[in-house]
Design a protein around this motif. Sequence first.
Motif, mmCIF file in Angstrom:
data_model
loop_
_atom_site.group_PDB
_atom_site.id
_atom_site.type_symbol
_atom_site.label_atom_id
_atom_site.label_comp_id
_atom_site.label_asym_id
_atom_site.label_seq_id
_atom_site.Cartn_x
_atom_site.Cartn_y
_atom_site.Cartn_z
ATOM 1 N N THR A 125 -25.754 4.754 -54.966
ATOM 2 C CA THR A 125 -24.601 5.634 -54.763
ATOM 3 C C THR A 125 -23.358 4.801 -54.468
ATOM 4 O O THR A 125 -23.430 3.601 -54.184
ATOM 5 C CB THR A 125 -24.850 6.604 -53.593
ATOM 6 O OG1 THR A 125 -24.934 5.855 -52.367
ATOM 7 C CG2 THR A 125 -26.143 7.390 -53.809
ATOM 8 N N VAL A 126 -22.210 5.467 -54.523
ATOM 9 C CA VAL A 126 -20.949 4.801 -54.216
ATOM 10 C C VAL A 126 -20.966 4.256 -52.788
ATOM 11 O O VAL A 126 -20.555 3.112 -52.534
ATOM 12 C CB VAL A 126 -19.780 5.784 -54.419
ATOM 13 C CG1 VAL A 126 -18.498 5.222 -53.836
ATOM 14 C CG2 VAL A 126 -19.593 6.100 -55.901
ATOM 15 N N TYR A 486 -21.361 -1.290 -58.520
ATOM 16 C CA TYR A 486 -21.764 0.072 -58.893
ATOM 17 C C TYR A 486 -21.877 0.206 -60.413
ATOM 18 O O TYR A 486 -22.843 0.787 -60.930
ATOM 19 C CB TYR A 486 -20.753 1.065 -58.340
ATOM 20 C CG TYR A 486 -21.043 2.511 -58.674
ATOM 21 C CD1 TYR A 486 -21.936 3.255 -57.900
ATOM 22 C CD2 TYR A 486 -20.443 3.135 -59.760
ATOM 23 C CE1 TYR A 486 -22.213 4.578 -58.196
ATOM 24 C CE2 TYR A 486 -20.711 4.453 -60.067
ATOM 25 C CZ TYR A 486 -21.598 5.169 -59.285
ATOM 26 O OH TYR A 486 -21.870 6.486 -59.598
ATOM 27 N N ILE A 494 -16.728 4.038 -64.628
ATOM 28 C CA ILE A 494 -16.016 4.907 -63.694
ATOM 29 C C ILE A 494 -14.666 4.274 -63.366
ATOM 30 O O ILE A 494 -14.562 3.057 -63.244
ATOM 31 C CB ILE A 494 -16.841 5.128 -62.401
ATOM 32 C CG1 ILE A 494 -16.121 6.097 -61.459
ATOM 33 C CG2 ILE A 494 -17.152 3.820 -61.720
ATOM 34 C CD1 ILE A 494 -16.958 6.486 -60.235
ATOM 35 N N ASP A 498 -11.495 7.478 -59.301
ATOM 36 C CA ASP A 498 -12.666 8.330 -59.087
ATOM 37 C C ASP A 498 -13.631 7.689 -58.092
ATOM 38 O O ASP A 498 -14.257 8.374 -57.280
ATOM 39 C CB ASP A 498 -13.377 8.584 -60.415
ATOM 40 C CG ASP A 498 -12.529 9.418 -61.364
ATOM 41 O OD1 ASP A 498 -11.764 10.264 -60.867
ATOM 42 O OD2 ASP A 498 -12.615 9.204 -62.585
ATOM 43 N N PHE A 499 -13.762 6.371 -58.175
ATOM 44 C CA PHE A 499 -14.661 5.675 -57.256
ATOM 45 C C PHE A 499 -14.172 5.812 -55.822
ATOM 46 O O PHE A 499 -14.953 6.112 -54.914
ATOM 47 C CB PHE A 499 -14.751 4.197 -57.660
ATOM 48 C CG PHE A 499 -15.704 3.400 -56.827
ATOM 49 C CD1 PHE A 499 -17.054 3.358 -57.135
ATOM 50 C CD2 PHE A 499 -15.261 2.672 -55.718
ATOM 51 C CE1 PHE A 499 -17.948 2.617 -56.367
ATOM 52 C CE2 PHE A 499 -16.137 1.934 -54.941
ATOM 53 C CZ PHE A 499 -17.481 1.911 -55.278
ATOM 54 N N ASP A 501 -12.272 8.141 -54.627
ATOM 55 C CA ASP A 501 -12.384 9.543 -54.226
ATOM 56 C C ASP A 501 -13.811 9.856 -53.767
ATOM 57 O O ASP A 501 -14.023 10.487 -52.727
ATOM 58 C CB ASP A 501 -11.979 10.443 -55.392
ATOM 59 C CG ASP A 501 -12.010 11.916 -55.024
ATOM 60 O OD1 ASP A 501 -11.511 12.264 -53.941
ATOM 61 O OD2 ASP A 501 -12.541 12.717 -55.819
ATOM 62 N N LYS A 502 -14.803 9.408 -54.530
ATOM 63 C CA LYS A 502 -16.197 9.623 -54.142
ATOM 64 C C LYS A 502 -16.533 8.897 -52.846
ATOM 65 O O LYS A 502 -17.245 9.432 -51.979
ATOM 66 C CB LYS A 502 -17.134 9.158 -55.259
ATOM 67 C CG LYS A 502 -17.125 10.029 -56.503
ATOM 68 C CD LYS A 502 -18.153 9.531 -57.507
ATOM 69 C CE LYS A 502 -18.187 10.425 -58.735
ATOM 70 N NZ LYS A 502 -19.194 9.956 -59.725
ATOM 71 N N ARG A 505 -15.151 10.796 -49.825
ATOM 72 C CA ARG A 505 -15.919 11.998 -49.510
ATOM 73 C C ARG A 505 -17.252 11.656 -48.840
ATOM 74 O O ARG A 505 -17.705 12.362 -47.935
ATOM 75 C CB ARG A 505 -16.154 12.813 -50.778
ATOM 76 C CG ARG A 505 -14.866 13.399 -51.353
ATOM 77 C CD ARG A 505 -15.100 14.062 -52.711
ATOM 78 N NE ARG A 505 -13.847 14.542 -53.264
ATOM 79 C CZ ARG A 505 -13.302 15.720 -52.985
ATOM 80 N NH1 ARG A 505 -13.913 16.549 -52.152
ATOM 81 N NH2 ARG A 505 -12.159 16.086 -53.531
ATOM 82 N N GLU A 506 -17.903 10.581 -49.286
ATOM 83 C CA GLU A 506 -19.185 10.217 -48.691
ATOM 84 C C GLU A 506 -19.011 9.605 -47.296
ATOM 85 O O GLU A 506 -19.881 9.747 -46.437
ATOM 86 C CB GLU A 506 -19.922 9.246 -49.613
ATOM 87 C CG GLU A 506 -20.358 9.882 -50.932
ATOM 88 C CD GLU A 506 -21.247 8.974 -51.757
ATOM 89 O OE1 GLU A 506 -21.886 8.070 -51.175
ATOM 90 O OE2 GLU A 506 -21.294 9.144 -52.984
ATOM 91 N N SER A 515 -10.003 19.588 -53.533
ATOM 92 C CA SER A 515 -9.784 18.554 -54.542
ATOM 93 C C SER A 515 -8.399 17.960 -54.368
ATOM 94 O O SER A 515 -7.467 18.629 -53.934
ATOM 95 C CB SER A 515 -9.928 19.137 -55.951
ATOM 96 O OG SER A 515 -8.970 20.155 -56.143
#
Length: 529
Positions: A125-126, A486, A494, A498-499, A501-502, A505-506, A515
């Motif tokens: 995962t990221v 990754y 990716i 986007d990376f 952002d993920k 969030r994690e 969003s």
Amino acid sequence: MTNPVPLEQYQGDPGESESSSSESPEPMDQDENTGGGQRQAVSPINSAGSDKSEIFEPDDQPEYFEVWSSDATSEDEEEEELEQKSARPKRVDEWSETMSKDRITTLTYNGIPGIQLLDTERKYTVLECFKLFVDDALIKLMVIETNKHARSKFVRYGYHEGFLSGWLDVDFKEMSQFLGLLIFMGFKRFPETSCYWSTERMYRMSVACRIFTQTRFHRILAFWHFGTEGSDTVLAKINPLISRLNTNYRKYKEPDQILYVGRSTVCLRNKYIFEPSLGAVKKGSKILKVIDQDGYTYKTKILKTGAGRREQTMADVLQVLDGFLNQGRLIIFHNLWIGLDLAEKLLSCKCHSIGMIRKNSRGASKELLSRSIQDGDLVGVQNPQGISIMKWQLSGVEYFGISTCHSLETPPQKKPAKSQSESTTNPEESQVPTFLRDIALSESIFDMHEKFNVNTSPVNEQVKWYQRFAYDAIVNTATVNALVLYKALNNETIKMWDFRDKLFRELVDIKQLPSVSSDDEAEEPDLED
């Protein structure tokens, strides 16, 4: 100076750094009195009302941070340079215009490049990729040192009647969310950190307020700390973080045969990034980086005062390359003057090197450096050790380079093409020597690497100097390294936006976050060739 935000009395203003990376190479091989910039020490200004008094803490050494106002040396530096020059013996080297491949030392690369200590058969995962570098042990260190630093600034801690003079200890989850919010502020940029909690229509958003209150975020940011390592050094407050990150960078990826060494800058205040280059005072700190063709950083080193001196820069380069020598590698230098002494030292350590040199470089052929050439010409000389010095001219500007693994085996037959159509229709006219191709490749790789870095952030205006180094190391270097791993581990393409952002969030671990969009998404580069 921007208006102070709440609690600035606790956190102070940041240190200040020089502007963009599009500068002339860092001087190293000075042999004449043309070396480093004129420096004027920034001294702490006492208590009452000056913004410089808030840059440093009582145990800092502000004389480390300098003002670079020109490319001329001061009188003291000129005297010191003359003394050093007269003290050392003059080099006498034999140079031949007949350049032969037979003189070049043949080195065999004996490393095993690639990802190591990781299971390449499963998906990562990221957050897992990010935690390879900013691991739990490092976050726990931040928790312990931040709480210790905050308690030392308060008479008592804990929320009670004296709310504004109290401190509530940060825990592991809170520190993870704090790092996530710093990453968020990197790709969703507002003028000030207070804008993320603003109720104004143009700034209104419901992301930051779901994670922290504004007061709590600024409290943690004010006392974000990493301990001290080597208390007698000026970089003691950032050394614990940098040393642990360097260890983790090196742990999970073995570099290929070619490595790139270059200099980047950390800009602490946004206003210095946009100052005009002519006539502007630049304040700054430089960082040496070792990266590969993927943009993965293996080691960083913050340069100290006087790093422009030849002996000091040579020592810094050898220190940052420690662990990568004696394996038959090719080291390509970008934005950094090197010299004959360093090329010989690296060759003795079984490493080839390529880089730019000064016209007055110590030991270089004076006949070659003074020779008149035309645009598109490439000439060179070679010594018995197989070290070549090249000279070429583009648009009326002369350039000088050094290489231990190139000769003039593929000189251009004609002048370089002036337009893309010419190069398409007549490819033979734009034939480029391998030496120049390698120099251009290093520039494109470092340009790609720098485009991923967040240089402008509202956090810049509200942190101390060591916190800004930490911000750059975590939000930029560690995050780019996590992206490279990754993509390699998951065989997935990716974008950096986007990376990030993920990852945000994690790290914050809050469900149903709204969003967000980035204006920079369309301009984002890709690591793919």
